[in-house]
Design an enzyme around this catalytic site. Structure first.
Site, PDB file in Angstrom:
ATOM      1  N   CYS A  65       9.631  18.432  26.404  1.00 58.05           N
ATOM      2  CA  CYS A  65       9.837  18.028  27.560  1.00 58.05           C
ATOM      3  C   CYS A  65       8.293  18.282  28.234  1.00 58.05           C
ATOM      4  CB  CYS A  65      10.489  18.171  28.530  1.00 58.05           C
ATOM      5  SG  CYS A  65      10.612  17.524  29.950  1.00 58.05           S
ATOM      6  N   GLU A  77       6.632  22.405  27.974  1.00 62.63           N
ATOM      7  CA  GLU A  77       6.725  22.785  27.675  1.00 62.63           C
ATOM      8  C   GLU A  77       5.270  22.696  27.000  1.00 62.63           C
ATOM      9  OE1 GLU A  77       9.483  21.581  26.964  1.00 62.63           O
ATOM     10  OE2 GLU A  77      10.242  22.902  28.943  1.00 62.63           O
TER      11      GLU A  77
END
Length: 831
Positions: free
Chosen positions: A468, A470
């Site tokens: 998402c 990271e």
């Protein structure tokens, strides 16, 4: 008002209106191959293919008692030998993990204890349903699920949590229903988001890695029990899995030749023979050209999906970097042009769109609505020596994203302070298209943080976006366990209800901090909140301690480990608890930042400072869900709110953040041996988490979604988008390192960013985001009327793409709650 009357539409909205009007897509002629493939499956409900689950289970039954990493490798070999092979019409790349069309696969090692129930409910469940044939469902129930009963990680975790931790984690004795207070996520997948070192495979091939493993095997000390009991099984597993993926590729080569023999079209026949030649060579050997490089990478990521369920799907890394030498060489030699390169890439995008990352557990499904996917392709950023990394392939991938009609792949653009104007302009134009791509990740925040936690500058500068929001350093990251999602809005409710929640009746779940009606000062209320907050953190860390001990006995990934420098150096599987020289980036999720800040702000200002409302009246209004208390609700909503660059609200946000950062700094390395940092990335879980929280002091009603990520509460950000950025900055404890990603959603109207002037404004906004050293931002550029029209006529708006939480999805595939959540987000009309 319908969308047809809007005076300015995003390119996506215009494309959609043209489709509704029966016009041909303007990109169809230049992307004829992919459009033809897409029309065969677009809009289909995914089908569950059971072969992976069946063959994996068969092998695990036969290898009981052997080292886990060796068992996993043998299971992958069994899959490689037996799984069905497909060669699709028009496709230029080979390699699937399941049947034709849209499909998902099963991972019984995760879901085996309730898989029989799940396959029964999958076709009719409300979020992300899927079909399964009666015959396949019968085989799962009779041949797969029984073996895993009593053997799954989820069952072991459920049994290992002590009662005080269990009651905040699960809402039933078996741990099948989440409490949505301190939610574990490690049982949803074998690994959190991950990025492989694809460049290593392109340069060396799996045969090169196998040779390295064989040399290490030959060098083992025959008298060393550690070498023979630990290193030997690992290295044998690596050789097996290298052989397995090569065998799987060669089976595709045989199938392609078989199909070519019956092909009448000479052009397609030549394509099939070339595809067979590619599959004979890669991924066993180094890639020789761009087509082979694409094929090698595709085999690798698809076999990785067969190996394990990676949270958010396995990511694609820095594609514009590791593919660029092959693209550049082929273009120089006249072997390829941009149209052909884009066609090969888009054949990969099609394959990604067909694979659906299914979450079988109800809680996992609620966290990831709309067939969520994060197979992040990273572009831009910097080279390991700190130079700008954008190149011609960067721009080709951005161009493809504007023209390719689906929300695959997830695209992430790295931003740094020296980004070329051309790059930022192209990024801004792609954002303006309106489908939510690309999300932006900021080098100026990520790189220094990673260096502070032990990375070299070269490693940190070469990070790839993963999942998402990271970032991963493929050969230095070594932590794979999912972290806790913590509902801090529930902490506010527990202060108001003396450790209880309306949804769960008189059960004491939190700290009994006393009747808040007796609090005389703000400090008493704040200390009560801190007590609940700290209980939640303690619970999350206890969860994580147990998780870290258990996971290594349930999961292995020999293929992923074979591609990791440190795993190969130390002969240890990536899922083991400690890998020497590795950096372990864990996290715990702060849910509902805006909701909590605005609630505490309202209580502080109106109950304790200005005394405009009593605590008794506040609780009375909350218990009534504000029905009959419109004046109270209006007062509460007038309090200083997060997202407006308001020092009053932002100071509260910074204190809240400090509680979490300080706790992580004190206990992460000492107790867990990892960097367990606070993160603000809810995916779509702010919706189900909101369902368990009653009305809150910011005027939010019972069951309404919490604020998402580090975004403001719905409609609370009234001072423009730059104020949202500044509040995000103001609430960070910049002098502390125990923090991770913050997800930020911003919604613009197309009119706001119209024309070249709008692009210039958006570029300036991106530079401000970069200068403030914020981690992440993503955009929706849509008219509210379009979303409302899609709710009324979902079939007509079937292809409308929206940005959710680090990924994009079809609006009509989302639950009504999540649709309404998107509509309720502040729509900025000025920039």
């Amino acid at each position: 008002m319908s969308v047809t009357t809007c005076d300015c539409r995003s390119p996506q909205e215009q494309r959609l209106q043209d489709k509704i009007a029966g016009k041909e897509d303007k990109f169809r002629k230049t992307h004829a191959r992919v459009f033809k493939m897409l029309e065969r499956f677009d809009g289909q409900k995914p089908r569950i293919d059971i072969e992976r689950a069946l063959y994996f289970t068969q092998s695990m039954q036969e290898t009981e008692g052997q080292p886990l990493v060796l068992r996993w490798a043998k299971a992958l070999m069994h899959i490689a030998k037996n799984i069905s092979i497909y060669v699709q019409d028009d496709q230029l790349l080979l390699g699937r993990a399941g049947c034709d069309g849209r499909y998902g696969i099963l991972y019984p090692e995760l879901d085996g204890d309730f898989l029989d129930i799940a396959v029964r409910d999958l076709p009719t469940r409300a979020t992300s349903p899927a079909t399964i044939t009666p015959e396949d469902a019968k085989r799962v129930i009779e041949e797969v699920a029984p073996y895993w009963k009593g053997k799954t990680y989820h069952e072991a975790l459920n049994a290992a949590l002590p009662p005080d931790v269990h009651k905040l984690t699960y809402d039933d004795p078996k741990g099948l229903i989440s409490r949505f207070i301190v939610n574990e996520t490690s049982s949803f997948r074998s690994s959190i988001q991950w990025v492989h070192d694809y460049g290593k495979i392109l340069k060396r091939g799996f045969n090169g890695i196998k040779k390295e493993a064989e040399e290490k095997l030959a060098a083992l000390d025959p008298m060393s029990c550690k070498d023979q009991c630990e290193k030997r099984p690992f290295l044998e597993a690596v050789t097996i899995v290298c052989d397995a993926i090569v065998l799987w590729a060669k089976r595709h080569a045989e199938k392609a030749r078989e199909v070519a023999a019956n092909e009448q079209d000479p052009v397609r026949k030549a394509e099939l023979l070339r595809m067979a030649e590619n599959a004979e060579h890669v991924p066993g050997e180094p890639a020789r050209d761009f087509w082979e490089a694409c094929q090698s990478q595709w085999f690798t990521q698809m076999f990785s999906r067969l190996e394990q369920k990676t949270g958010t799907t396995i990511s694609n890394g820095r594609m514009d970097q590791y593919f660029y030498p092959y693209y550049q060489k082929d273009k120089a030699e006249g072997k390829i042009n941009d149209a052909k390169a884009m066609e090969l890439l888009e054949c990969m995008w099609v394959g990604m769109a067909e694979f659906i990352d299914m979450y079988i557990s109800p809680t996992g499904g609620a966290f990831n609505e709309g067939y969520a996917h994060w197979e992040a392709v990273t572009v831009g950023g910097q080279t390991p020596d700190g130079r700008d990394a954008s190149n011609e392939l960067t721009y080709l991938i951005l161009k493809s994203k504007r023209e390719f009609p689906l929300h695959y792949p997830d695209l992430a653009a790295r931003i740094h302070s020296r980004c070329p104007e051309r790059y930022l302009w192209d990024v801004a134009e792609t954002i303006k298209y309106g489908s939510g791509f690309p999300k932006l990740i900021n080098d100026e925040e990520v790189v220094p943080l990673y260096v502070s936690k032990g990375a070299t500058f070269e490693e940190a500068l070469d990070y790839a976006v993963s999942g998402c929001t990271e970032a991963r350093m493929p050969n230095r990251d070594t932590y794979t366990s999912g972290g806790a999602y913590i509902n801090f809005a529930a902490a506010v409710e527990m202060v108001l209800r003396n450790g209880r929640m309306k949804k769960y009746g008189d059960q004491v779940l939190g700290v009994e901090t006393g009747d808040p009606r007796n609090f005389k000062t703000w400090d008493e209320f704040w200390n009560a909140y801190k007590a609940q907050h700290m209980l939640f953190l303690k619970t999350a860390f206890y969860q994580q301690y147990v998780i870290n001990k258990l996971r290594a006995t349930h999961f292995a990934q020999p293929m992923g480990s074979a591609m990791h420098d440190l795993c190969m150096k130390h002969c240890i599987d990536l899922h083991q608890e400690h890998i020497p020289e590795g950096i372990n980036f864990g996290y715990f999720e702060y849910m509902g930042l805006g909701t909590v800040v605005d609630s505490l702000s309202a209580v502080k200002k109106f109950v304790f400072e200005e005394k405009k409302i009593t605590m008794d009246k506040l609780i009375e209004a909350i218990d009534a869900n504000f029905v009959g208390y419109d004046d109270v609700k209006a007062l509460l909503k007038s309090a200083p709110c997060y997202g407006n660059n308001d020092p009053y609200a932002d100071a509260i946000g910074r204190e809240i953040d400090k509680l979490s950062v300080e706790y992580g700094g004190k206990y992460s390395m000492k107790d867990l041996g990892i960097h367990n940092d606070v993160r603000y990335v809810p995916f779509t879980s702010h919706v189900p988490f909101g369902k368990v929280v009653s009305a809150t002091p910011n005027g939010r009603t019972d069951g309404f979604p919490l604020s998402d990520g580090s975004s403001a509460s719905h409609g609370a950000d009234v001072n423009g988008p730059t104020a949202v950025l500044l509040s995000n900055y103001n609430t960070k404890n910049m002098g502390m390192r125990d923090r991770a990603a913050r997800m930020l959603n911003i919604k613009f109207t197309p009119k706001c960013v119209e024309g070249d002037e709008g692009t210039e404004k958006l570029v300036s906004f991106i530079r401000t985001f970069c200068d403030l050293k914020l981690w992440h931002v993503q955009f929706n550029v849509l008219n509210k009327e379009t979303l409302l029209a899609a709710q009324k006529d979902p079939q007509k708006y079937r292809s409308l793409i929206v940005r959710i939480a680090g990924y994009s999805a079809y609006f009509v595939d989302l639950s009504p709650d999540l649709q309404n959540d998107l509509i309720a987000r502040t729509e900025h009309q000025d920039l």
